[in-house]
Structures are given as structure tokens and as C-alpha cells.
Design a protein around this motif. Structure first.
Motif, short mmCIF file in Angstrom:
data_model
loop_
_atom_site.label_atom_id
_atom_site.label_comp_id
_atom_site.label_asym_id
_atom_site.label_seq_id
_atom_site.Cartn_x
_atom_site.Cartn_y
_atom_site.Cartn_z
N MET A 27 5.26 -9.88 -2.56
CA MET A 27 4.53 -8.62 -2.47
C MET A 27 5.44 -7.49 -2.00
SD MET A 27 1.19 -9.97 -0.38
CE MET A 27 0.44 -11.58 -0.74
N THR A 28 5.12 -6.28 -2.44
CA THR A 28 5.69 -5.07 -1.88
C THR A 28 4.57 -4.31 -1.18
OG1 THR A 28 5.38 -3.94 -3.99
CG2 THR A 28 7.55 -4.89 -3.57
N GLY A 29 4.89 -3.61 -0.11
CA GLY A 29 3.87 -2.92 0.67
C GLY A 29 3.50 -1.58 0.07
N ALA A 30 2.21 -1.24 0.09
CA ALA A 30 1.75 0.04 -0.44
C ALA A 30 2.30 1.21 0.35
CB ALA A 30 0.21 0.07 -0.44
N ARG A 31 2.57 1.02 1.65
CA ARG A 31 3.06 2.10 2.50
C ARG A 31 4.43 1.80 3.08
NH1 ARG A 31 -2.42 3.53 6.03
NH2 ARG A 31 -3.88 3.54 4.26
N ALA A 32 5.12 0.81 2.52
CA ALA A 32 6.41 0.38 3.07
C ALA A 32 7.44 0.23 1.95
CB ALA A 32 6.23 -0.93 3.82
N PRO A 33 7.96 1.34 1.42
CA PRO A 33 8.95 1.27 0.35
C PRO A 33 10.19 0.49 0.80
CG PRO A 33 8.15 3.52 0.60
CD PRO A 33 7.62 2.73 1.77
N GLY A 34 10.66 -0.42 -0.07
CA GLY A 34 11.87 -1.18 0.23
C GLY A 34 11.63 -2.45 1.01
N HIS A 55 -4.85 -13.40 0.42
CA HIS A 55 -5.71 -12.22 0.45
C HIS A 55 -5.48 -11.41 1.72
CE1 HIS A 55 -9.22 -9.76 -0.41
NE2 HIS A 55 -9.68 -10.01 0.82
N THR A 56 -5.43 -12.08 2.87
CA THR A 56 -5.21 -11.39 4.13
C THR A 56 -3.80 -10.81 4.20
OG1 THR A 56 -6.76 -12.87 5.24
CG2 THR A 56 -5.26 -11.63 6.64
N ALA A 57 -2.82 -11.56 3.70
CA ALA A 57 -1.44 -11.07 3.72
C ALA A 57 -1.32 -9.75 2.96
CB ALA A 57 -0.52 -12.12 3.11
N LYS A 58 -1.95 -9.65 1.81
CA LYS A 58 -1.90 -8.40 1.04
C LYS A 58 -2.54 -7.26 1.81
CE LYS A 58 -3.13 -6.23 -3.34
NZ LYS A 58 -1.89 -5.43 -3.26
N GLN A 59 -3.68 -7.52 2.43
CA GLN A 59 -4.36 -6.46 3.18
C GLN A 59 -3.52 -5.97 4.35
OE1 GLN A 59 -8.14 -8.38 4.18
NE2 GLN A 59 -9.18 -7.07 2.68
N VAL A 60 -2.98 -6.90 5.12
CA VAL A 60 -2.18 -6.53 6.29
C VAL A 60 -0.90 -5.81 5.87
CG1 VAL A 60 -0.84 -7.46 8.24
CG2 VAL A 60 -3.12 -8.37 7.73
N PHE A 61 -0.24 -6.31 4.83
CA PHE A 61 1.03 -5.71 4.41
C PHE A 61 0.80 -4.34 3.78
CE2 PHE A 61 5.19 -6.02 1.95
CZ PHE A 61 5.97 -5.89 3.08
N ASP A 62 -0.30 -4.15 3.07
CA ASP A 62 -0.60 -2.84 2.50
C ASP A 62 -0.91 -1.82 3.59
OD1 ASP A 62 -0.16 -3.48 -0.12
OD2 ASP A 62 -2.27 -3.80 -0.63
N LEU A 108 7.83 -14.44 5.01
CA LEU A 108 9.14 -13.83 5.17
C LEU A 108 9.05 -12.35 4.83
CD1 LEU A 108 12.37 -13.93 5.30
CD2 LEU A 108 12.25 -14.37 2.82
N ILE A 109 9.56 -11.50 5.72
CA ILE A 109 9.67 -10.06 5.43
C ILE A 109 11.15 -9.71 5.35
CG2 ILE A 109 9.28 -7.72 6.29
CD1 ILE A 109 6.75 -8.67 7.61
N LEU A 110 11.53 -9.06 4.28
CA LEU A 110 12.87 -8.49 4.13
C LEU A 110 12.76 -6.98 4.24
CD1 LEU A 110 14.31 -10.52 1.11
CD2 LEU A 110 14.72 -10.90 3.55
N SER A 111 13.60 -6.39 5.08
CA SER A 111 13.60 -4.94 5.25
C SER A 111 14.74 -4.33 4.46
CB SER A 111 13.74 -4.57 6.73
OG SER A 111 15.11 -4.54 7.11
N PRO A 112 14.68 -3.01 4.16
CA PRO A 112 15.79 -2.37 3.45
C PRO A 112 17.01 -2.14 4.34
CG PRO A 112 14.09 -0.77 3.97
CD PRO A 112 13.54 -2.11 4.37
N HIS A 113 16.96 -2.62 5.58
CA HIS A 113 18.06 -2.44 6.53
C HIS A 113 18.84 -3.74 6.74
CE1 HIS A 113 16.09 1.36 7.33
NE2 HIS A 113 14.97 0.73 7.64
#
Length: 265
Positions: A27-34, A55-62, A108-113
Motif C-alpha cells: 500500500m501507499t498512503g493517501a497522505r504520505a507520499p513516498g 482493511h484496518t491497515a489501509k484505514q490507518v495508513f490512509d 513493514l513501513i519504508l520511508s523516503p528517508h
């Protein structure tokens, strides 16, 4: 910003089970580019728990808004929120349906940093490889220590009974909140590989075999080889097999923005 591109894919096989209870997603976040989130869940006896995890993961990440640069602890909290909210919803649903749903979790979350943060509950696993060498792997060591401290079990008893105890460390267990282990890595670079997988896969391979397979081929090639080999080694008795492979590769000269996700499967 990161100096690599992300090549990623997911794959599943039903094995000899009547239905596929695992769920896996990128998934990519709706408010978290990169930012990229990979989630894998193994539903116990049914898929309802694993479905709720995604389902919950998408909601929280968005809903996640990172700002300039969130701390690793804040990224860890996003994963903890997914676990806790899923656990709560599953237990609420159990009251109305009179059916208990249980599920493992690895995220797993990967950040653009150039940062990676992961969290884990149950017997699904995350591996971090670099150039084929295993740098980190989730397991039950921290949970065994937790049992010794919280349940006052003798260390030998906790280790000897860790398999039965691990079965209750799941999202949806009405008698005990899930025990979450977390990890993180900064300074990611081309050559790093992450593998999320259910026990229907990792049970049949050594760390070195998984590192070699995911490092040498594309995510698609690695997934096909691992699924075929797992089926061969299980002699037709293997369970659901699911995985997500995330590879950090050097961007081509004409590639787009670094850190963008290229989905292979």
C-alpha cells in the motif's frame, strides 16, 4: 530522499488447504507520499481475521500524515495502531457473530528517508537481507522473554512450551492482548531486500536459502521459485503459502523519482 527504486511484489499459493486464509498487500498512503506499507496476515482456521487486518491497515495508513520527517517511534506507532485497532474490531465482531477470528500480523513501513520499521505478532515472519545475508528476522525470542516476565514462567518452561504459547499471541484472542515486537533499520541502500511470509513458506527454507532466492532474481522470479520449491519439499502437504518481496535497487539513469514503487506482481 532515498537513492534507490523499490521493486516489489506479492504472491500466494493455496497449498493443500481447502481455502486461502492468508492475506498480503502493498500500500501507499493517501497522505504520505513516498511511504510504502507492506502487510501480511495468516488467518487461523478462516480468513476473516486476516481480511480485517488488511482493511484496518489501509484505514490507518490512509490517515497517516507524516509531516517533515516522523521519528522511528512514530512509524512504529502506526504499526501498533493497526494491531490494536484490528484486535479490537475482531473482538467486537466476535460478540455479534459468536465466532472468534484469529490472525497473525507482520507489517513493514519504508520511508523516503532510507528507513524501515516493522512489527510482528504470531508466527508469520519478516526477514531483512542485504546482498543475500540475513541482517534481521522476526521470531519468538522476545515473546518468550515476555512470558517469563509477565506470566512468571521458568525460562526453560517458556522455551519448551513456546509453540503452544505462541498460538495465543494472535490478534483476536479475547483472553490476552497481542504482544507486538518491533524493529527498525536506517541507512537503507540498493541491495537491501525485505521478505514478509507466512509459515507455509518459511517452514521449508533456511535463512541463507531465502536470502539467495530473493537477492538474485526479481520479486516475481523469487516468488515463483520459492512457491514451487515449498510445494516440492512439503510433498503435497503444505499449507497456505504467501509472501511479499520488497527489493531496493539502483535506479536507472532515466528512472522517475527515487523511492517510487514498481509493482512486479
Amino acid at each position: 530522499m532515498s537513492s534507490y527504486k523499490i521493486e516489489a511484489g506479492t504472491a500466494q499459493h493455496i497449498g493443500n488447504r481447502p481455502q486461502q486464509n492468508d492475506r498480503v498487500a502493498l500500500m501507499t498512503g493517501a497522505r504520505a507520499p513516498g511511504y510504502v506499507l507492506a502487510v501480511l496476515s495468516d488467518g487461523v482456521a478462516a480468513s476473516a481475521g486476516a481480511e480485517q487486518v488488511l482493511h484496518t491497515a489501509k484505514q490507518v495508513f490512509d490517515d497517516f500524515k507524516p509531516g517533515d520527517r516522523p521519528t522511528l517511534q512514530r512509524l512504529e506507532q502506526v504499526l501498533r495502531d493497526i494491531v490494536q485497532e484490528t484486535h479490537l474490531v475482531i473482538n467486537m465482531n466476535a460478540v455479534t457473530t459468536d465466532k472468534q477470528a484469529l490472525a497473525s500480523f507482520v507489517g513493514l513501513i519504508l520511508s523516503p528517508h532510507g528507513e524501515a520499521v516493522w512489527a510482528h505478532v504470531g508466527d508469520s515472519r519478516l526477514y531483512h537481507f542485504h546482498a543475500g545475508e540475513c541482517k534481521a528476522r522476526t521470531g519468538d525470542a522476545a515473546y518468550v522473554e515476555h512470558l517469563v516476565a509477565s506470566d512468571r514462567l521458568p525460562p526453560d518452561a517458556a522455551r519448551n512450551h513456546r509453540k503452544s504459547k505462541l498460538l495465543v499471541n494472535l490478534l483476536g484472542n479475547s483472553r490476552k492482548d497481542p504482544f507486538v515486537t518491533v524493529g527498525h533499520q536506517s541507512g537503507l541502500a540498493a541491495g537491501d531486500v525485505f521478505l514478509l511470509c507466512s509459515d507455509g513458506l518459511w517452514h521449508f527454507f533456511t535463512d541463507a536459502e531465502l536470502g539467495a532466492a530473493t537477492s538474485r532474481g526479481t520479486p516475481r522470479q523469487a516468488s515463483e521459485m520459492l512457491i514451487n520449491k515449498a510445494a516440492e519439499r512439503s510433498q503435497g502437504k503444505g499449507g497456505n503459502c504467501s509472501m511479499a518481496v520488497i527489493k531496493l535497487a539502483r535506479p536507472a539513469q532515466d528512472a522517475g523519482e527515487p523511492g517510487a514503487v514498481r509493482r512486479i506482481i
